[in-house]
Design a protein around this motif. Sequence first.
Motif, PDB file in Angstrom:
ATOM      1  N   ASN A  14      38.856  44.448  35.196  1.00  0.00           N
ATOM      2  CA  ASN A  14      38.362  43.206  34.587  1.00  0.00           C
ATOM      3  C   ASN A  14      37.982  42.174  35.636  1.00  0.00           C
ATOM      4  OD1 ASN A  14      38.523  44.013  31.888  1.00  0.00           O
ATOM      5  ND2 ASN A  14      40.674  43.426  31.754  1.00  0.00           N
ATOM      6  N   VAL A  15      38.772  42.050  36.686  1.00  0.00           N
ATOM      7  CA  VAL A  15      38.460  41.100  37.752  1.00  0.00           C
ATOM      8  C   VAL A  15      37.196  41.539  38.491  1.00  0.00           C
ATOM      9  CG1 VAL A  15      39.235  40.209  39.991  1.00  0.00           C
ATOM     10  CG2 VAL A  15      40.800  40.232  38.053  1.00  0.00           C
ATOM     11  N   LEU A  16      37.131  42.809  38.860  1.00  0.00           N
ATOM     12  CA  LEU A  16      35.971  43.304  39.613  1.00  0.00           C
ATOM     13  C   LEU A  16      34.691  43.291  38.784  1.00  0.00           C
ATOM     14  CD1 LEU A  16      37.508  46.243  41.670  1.00  0.00           C
ATOM     15  CD2 LEU A  16      36.760  43.992  42.507  1.00  0.00           C
ATOM     16  N   ASP A  17      34.827  43.348  37.480  1.00  0.00           N
ATOM     17  CA  ASP A  17      33.655  43.294  36.600  1.00  0.00           C
ATOM     18  C   ASP A  17      32.990  41.916  36.637  1.00  0.00           C
ATOM     19  OD1 ASP A  17      31.904  44.520  34.704  1.00  0.00           O
ATOM     20  OD2 ASP A  17      32.933  43.430  33.098  1.00  0.00           O
ATOM     21  N   GLN A  18      33.717  40.903  37.090  1.00  0.00           N
ATOM     22  CA  GLN A  18      33.205  39.532  37.128  1.00  0.00           C
ATOM     23  C   GLN A  18      32.612  39.144  38.485  1.00  0.00           C
ATOM     24  OE1 GLN A  18      33.220  37.725  34.247  1.00  0.00           O
ATOM     25  NE2 GLN A  18      34.050  39.602  33.367  1.00  0.00           N
ATOM     26  N   LYS A  25      43.284  41.718  49.599  1.00  0.00           N
ATOM     27  CA  LYS A  25      44.121  40.512  49.580  1.00  0.00           C
ATOM     28  C   LYS A  25      43.716  39.581  48.432  1.00  0.00           C
ATOM     29  CE  LYS A  25      45.459  36.609  52.464  1.00  0.00           C
ATOM     30  NZ  LYS A  25      45.282  35.944  53.754  1.00  0.00           N
ATOM     31  N   ASP A  26      42.412  39.340  48.292  1.00  0.00           N
ATOM     32  CA  ASP A  26      41.927  38.464  47.222  1.00  0.00           C
ATOM     33  C   ASP A  26      42.122  39.091  45.851  1.00  0.00           C
ATOM     34  OD1 ASP A  26      41.217  36.548  49.076  1.00  0.00           O
ATOM     35  OD2 ASP A  26      39.126  37.203  49.186  1.00  0.00           O
ATOM     36  N   LEU A  27      41.975  40.397  45.785  1.00  0.00           N
ATOM     37  CA  LEU A  27      42.160  41.103  44.518  1.00  0.00           C
ATOM     38  C   LEU A  27      43.606  41.021  44.055  1.00  0.00           C
ATOM     39  CD1 LEU A  27      40.662  42.749  42.415  1.00  0.00           C
ATOM     40  CD2 LEU A  27      41.022  44.776  43.830  1.00  0.00           C
ATOM     41  N   LYS A  28      44.534  41.191  44.978  1.00  0.00           N
ATOM     42  CA  LYS A  28      45.967  41.069  44.650  1.00  0.00           C
ATOM     43  C   LYS A  28      46.264  39.696  44.074  1.00  0.00           C
ATOM     44  CE  LYS A  28      50.477  40.969  46.770  1.00  0.00           C
ATOM     45  NZ  LYS A  28      51.103  40.624  48.026  1.00  0.00           N
ATOM     46  N   LYS A  32      47.109  38.624  40.163  1.00  0.00           N
ATOM     47  CA  LYS A  32      48.456  38.042  40.125  1.00  0.00           C
ATOM     48  C   LYS A  32      49.542  39.113  40.219  1.00  0.00           C
ATOM     49  CE  LYS A  32      46.798  34.081  37.600  1.00  0.00           C
ATOM     50  NZ  LYS A  32      46.703  33.376  36.364  1.00  0.00           N
ATOM     51  N   LEU A  33      49.357  40.003  41.188  1.00  0.00           N
ATOM     52  CA  LEU A  33      50.345  41.054  41.424  1.00  0.00           C
ATOM     53  C   LEU A  33      51.337  40.592  42.478  1.00  0.00           C
ATOM     54  CD1 LEU A  33      47.914  44.088  41.484  1.00  0.00           C
ATOM     55  CD2 LEU A  33      49.500  43.463  39.665  1.00  0.00           C
ATOM     56  N   LYS A  34      52.577  41.027  42.343  1.00  0.00           N
ATOM     57  CA  LYS A  34      53.626  40.596  43.259  1.00  0.00           C
ATOM     58  C   LYS A  34      53.658  41.432  44.532  1.00  0.00           C
ATOM     59  CE  LYS A  34      56.524  38.729  39.643  1.00  0.00           C
ATOM     60  NZ  LYS A  34      57.807  38.747  38.985  1.00  0.00           N
ATOM     61  N   LEU A  41      48.639  50.993  43.386  1.00  0.00           N
ATOM     62  CA  LEU A  41      48.866  51.857  42.227  1.00  0.00           C
ATOM     63  C   LEU A  41      47.665  51.782  41.287  1.00  0.00           C
ATOM     64  CD1 LEU A  41      50.950  53.651  40.682  1.00  0.00           C
ATOM     65  CD2 LEU A  41      51.740  51.548  39.594  1.00  0.00           C
ATOM     66  N   GLY A  42      47.222  50.570  40.989  1.00  0.00           N
ATOM     67  CA  GLY A  42      46.052  50.383  40.120  1.00  0.00           C
ATOM     68  C   GLY A  42      44.760  50.840  40.765  1.00  0.00           C
TER      69      GLY A  42
END
Length: 67
Positions: A14-18, A25-28, A32-34, A41-42
């Motif tokens: 969903n994030v990459l689709d935008q 780093k920015d994707l994490k 909002k992954l810890k 994993l994703g």
Amino acid sequence: MQEKAGVIAGAIWNVLDQVESMSAKDLKKAVKLKTEKDLYLGLGWLLREDKLNVEGDEKDPVFSLKK
């Protein structure tokens, strides 16, 4: 574990689709992954399904969705 991987993969997708592309780093941060473990994993799920392009190098990968 499979359910968790699928949920994280969906959030990443969903994030990459935008956006055009995003660093790990920015994707994490955007998803909002810890932990990086959860991020990868994703990402692994999406890579296995052949839905991601990976550019850059191992130290600073950049991800985008395959069109």
